[in-house]
Design a protein around this motif. Sequence first.
Motif, short mmCIF file in Angstrom:
data_model
loop_
_atom_site.label_atom_id
_atom_site.label_comp_id
_atom_site.label_asym_id
_atom_site.label_seq_id
_atom_site.Cartn_x
_atom_site.Cartn_y
_atom_site.Cartn_z
N ALA A 31 7.07 4.46 10.10
CA ALA A 31 6.37 2.72 9.90
C ALA A 31 5.67 2.37 10.69
CB ALA A 31 7.07 2.33 8.86
N LEU A 32 6.69 1.22 11.49
CA LEU A 32 6.54 0.27 12.76
C LEU A 32 5.60 0.83 13.50
CD1 LEU A 32 10.55 -0.53 12.97
CD2 LEU A 32 8.88 -2.24 11.12
N LEU A 33 5.86 2.27 13.90
CA LEU A 33 5.04 2.85 14.88
C LEU A 33 4.04 3.08 14.57
CD1 LEU A 33 6.08 4.36 17.69
CD2 LEU A 33 6.00 6.46 16.15
N VAL A 34 3.02 3.72 12.96
CA VAL A 34 1.62 3.74 12.83
C VAL A 34 1.35 1.95 13.03
CG1 VAL A 34 0.55 3.72 11.06
CG2 VAL A 34 2.55 5.73 11.21
N ARG A 35 2.62 0.93 12.88
CA ARG A 35 1.63 -0.23 13.03
C ARG A 35 0.97 -0.85 14.48
NH1 ARG A 35 4.94 -6.41 11.36
NH2 ARG A 35 3.27 -7.10 11.82
N LEU A 36 2.24 0.14 15.77
CA LEU A 36 1.87 -0.54 16.64
C LEU A 36 0.56 0.51 17.08
CD1 LEU A 36 5.29 0.06 17.89
CD2 LEU A 36 4.37 -2.24 18.09
N PHE A 37 0.32 1.63 16.66
CA PHE A 37 -0.83 1.84 16.96
C PHE A 37 -1.76 1.43 16.62
CE2 PHE A 37 1.79 6.71 17.67
CZ PHE A 37 1.78 6.55 18.74
N LYS A 38 -2.51 1.44 15.88
CA LYS A 38 -3.39 0.62 14.35
C LYS A 38 -3.26 -0.42 15.16
CE LYS A 38 -5.36 1.82 11.43
NZ LYS A 38 -6.04 2.04 11.74
N GLN A 39 -2.31 -1.83 15.61
CA GLN A 39 -2.62 -2.45 15.94
C GLN A 39 -3.76 -2.11 17.72
OE1 GLN A 39 0.51 -4.68 16.98
NE2 GLN A 39 0.55 -5.59 14.98
N ALA A 40 -3.20 -1.22 19.03
CA ALA A 40 -3.90 -0.53 19.90
C ALA A 40 -4.86 -0.08 19.49
CB ALA A 40 -3.04 0.27 20.49
N GLY A 41 -5.54 -0.07 18.35
CA GLY A 41 -6.77 0.21 17.96
C GLY A 41 -6.57 1.67 17.57
N CYS A 42 -5.94 2.56 17.37
CA CYS A 42 -6.09 3.73 17.06
C CYS A 42 -6.08 4.36 15.87
CB CYS A 42 -4.51 4.11 16.93
SG CYS A 42 -4.03 4.07 18.71
N GLU A 43 -7.21 5.38 15.52
CA GLU A 43 -7.26 5.90 14.52
C GLU A 43 -6.03 6.53 14.26
OE1 GLU A 43 -10.61 8.11 12.66
OE2 GLU A 43 -11.32 7.18 15.24
N VAL A 44 -5.14 6.14 13.42
CA VAL A 44 -3.90 6.88 13.22
C VAL A 44 -4.01 7.52 11.47
CG1 VAL A 44 -1.08 6.63 12.55
CG2 VAL A 44 -3.29 5.52 14.50
N ARG A 45 -3.84 9.67 11.61
CA ARG A 45 -3.13 10.02 10.83
C ARG A 45 -1.83 10.50 10.83
NH1 ARG A 45 -8.80 13.15 9.78
NH2 ARG A 45 -10.07 11.29 10.17
N VAL A 46 -1.09 10.27 9.59
CA VAL A 46 0.62 11.18 9.03
C VAL A 46 0.55 12.06 8.60
CG1 VAL A 46 2.53 10.21 8.81
CG2 VAL A 46 0.53 8.54 9.59
N VAL A 47 1.57 12.87 9.65
CA VAL A 47 1.90 14.61 8.63
C VAL A 47 3.29 14.34 8.12
CG1 VAL A 47 2.36 16.83 9.00
CG2 VAL A 47 -0.12 15.73 9.75
N MET A 48 3.44 14.46 7.37
CA MET A 48 5.21 14.67 6.54
C MET A 48 5.53 16.10 6.25
SD MET A 48 5.07 10.97 4.87
CE MET A 48 7.30 10.44 4.55
N THR A 49 6.58 16.30 6.71
CA THR A 49 7.69 17.48 5.79
C THR A 49 8.02 17.06 4.87
OG1 THR A 49 9.98 16.93 7.29
CG2 THR A 49 8.11 17.69 8.92
N GLU A 50 8.97 17.92 4.03
CA GLU A 50 9.30 18.13 3.15
C GLU A 50 10.27 17.03 2.82
OE1 GLU A 50 10.18 20.68 -1.21
OE2 GLU A 50 10.13 21.31 0.58
N GLY A 51 10.79 16.91 3.66
CA GLY A 51 12.29 16.64 4.13
C GLY A 51 11.90 14.69 4.06
#
Length: 428
Positions: A31-51
């Motif tokens: 979650a913190l990593l997504v926030r950093l990427f968004k602050q840097a102006g990135c488009e972020v899409r997340v893929v999660m495993t079932e676990g």
Amino acid sequence: MASLPLSSLSSLTGKRLLLGVSAGIAAYKSALLVRLFKQAGCEVRVVMTEGAQAFITPLTLQALSGEPVRTSLLDPEAEAGMGHIELARWADAVVIAPATADLIARLVHGMADDLLTTLCLASEAPKLIAPAMNQAMWRHPATQRNVAQLASDSWQLIGPAAGDQACGDVGPGRMSEPEEIFNALAQHFSPPVKASGEISSRAPHIVITAGPTREALDPVRYLSNHSSGKMGYALAAEAAAQGARVTLISGPVNLPTPQGVARIDVETALQMHQEALRLAPQAALFIGCAAVADYRAESAAVHKIKKTDDNDTLTLTLIKNPDIIAEVAALPNSQRPFVVGFAAETQDVPRYANDKLQRKGLDMIVANDVSQQGLGFGSDDNAALLLWRATSGTEQLAAPPQTKKALATLIIRQALTLLPPQPSGALS
């Protein structure tokens, strides 16, 4: 949260990042990593495993990224237009954090049994991975083989770090902090730094060996030396800072992996020999900084060697280990990198260093007098004599006592300056 350097922000602005999250307690850091990427102006899409969904909810990452989180390969709505292929093509980079031992194993074997592994197979974008697992799992030979294969397949490893773990153990295996992962990705997209205007704008793949090796005598004893690995790790950090793709083959040390460096852990000289000869043909520059044991036991005892009352002496039969740096230097020209060796001497440093340079067919050598108190093994400082081949013979440069970080900067810049022009496609 620490503020982000402007250079990092600019290098990532507008980048499309695919973040994979697998099943580990460190998933909360995603979650913190997504926030950093968004602050840097990135488009972020997340893929999660079932676990992964057992540790952090898709809704959390969706709220932070502003995009729907994908969790299933068999999503009828998304797959109506071959959504997984489009997502793989969309990404400028794939980052997996955390990456469990299970996920790493599946990636190595090319499995595509969930959305995340399928995307990794289908994507041609650069791929970075931050392992996270128990220290025993990380040290297991199977995991180390898998990590080495990922590095060979051009994955960039970030970490892991060492320290306290959620299970109560202490050791390597903690996922690198979000800021470290962010910086590694930013560095990947940053243009290489030029030294004195003489370094190519595209920096080479550099392979570095560091640390000691351990040669087993029995299950609890081994032959080794006092190398701390600090010099080799400083070289790896500096090479990465210059923009190079760096692979570090490390003996057992208690040091964190430098940011942006792919690390392969080995124990013995034979293991280091195997990895060095596997990776050297892929490199433009090979630096042999490890303190490799010259000899190993002819055969290690299966059980602990016991001390008895009538046994006042112990005789060991040792056999010579391969000469890694000499074998790399002897590779055919089509596979041979520019080769830099190290020499730890206790007397007549210039003469012994020049002899080693010529005898082993090296292009450059860094020699230091380890008899000087406060310098060399285990110290944070070092002094060295650099010798290299030139059209007029051998040239040299004496580096006075300084921090290993400062000396690493000098060595990397000198080696890159001497590096011959690389053929098209030789750089990464």
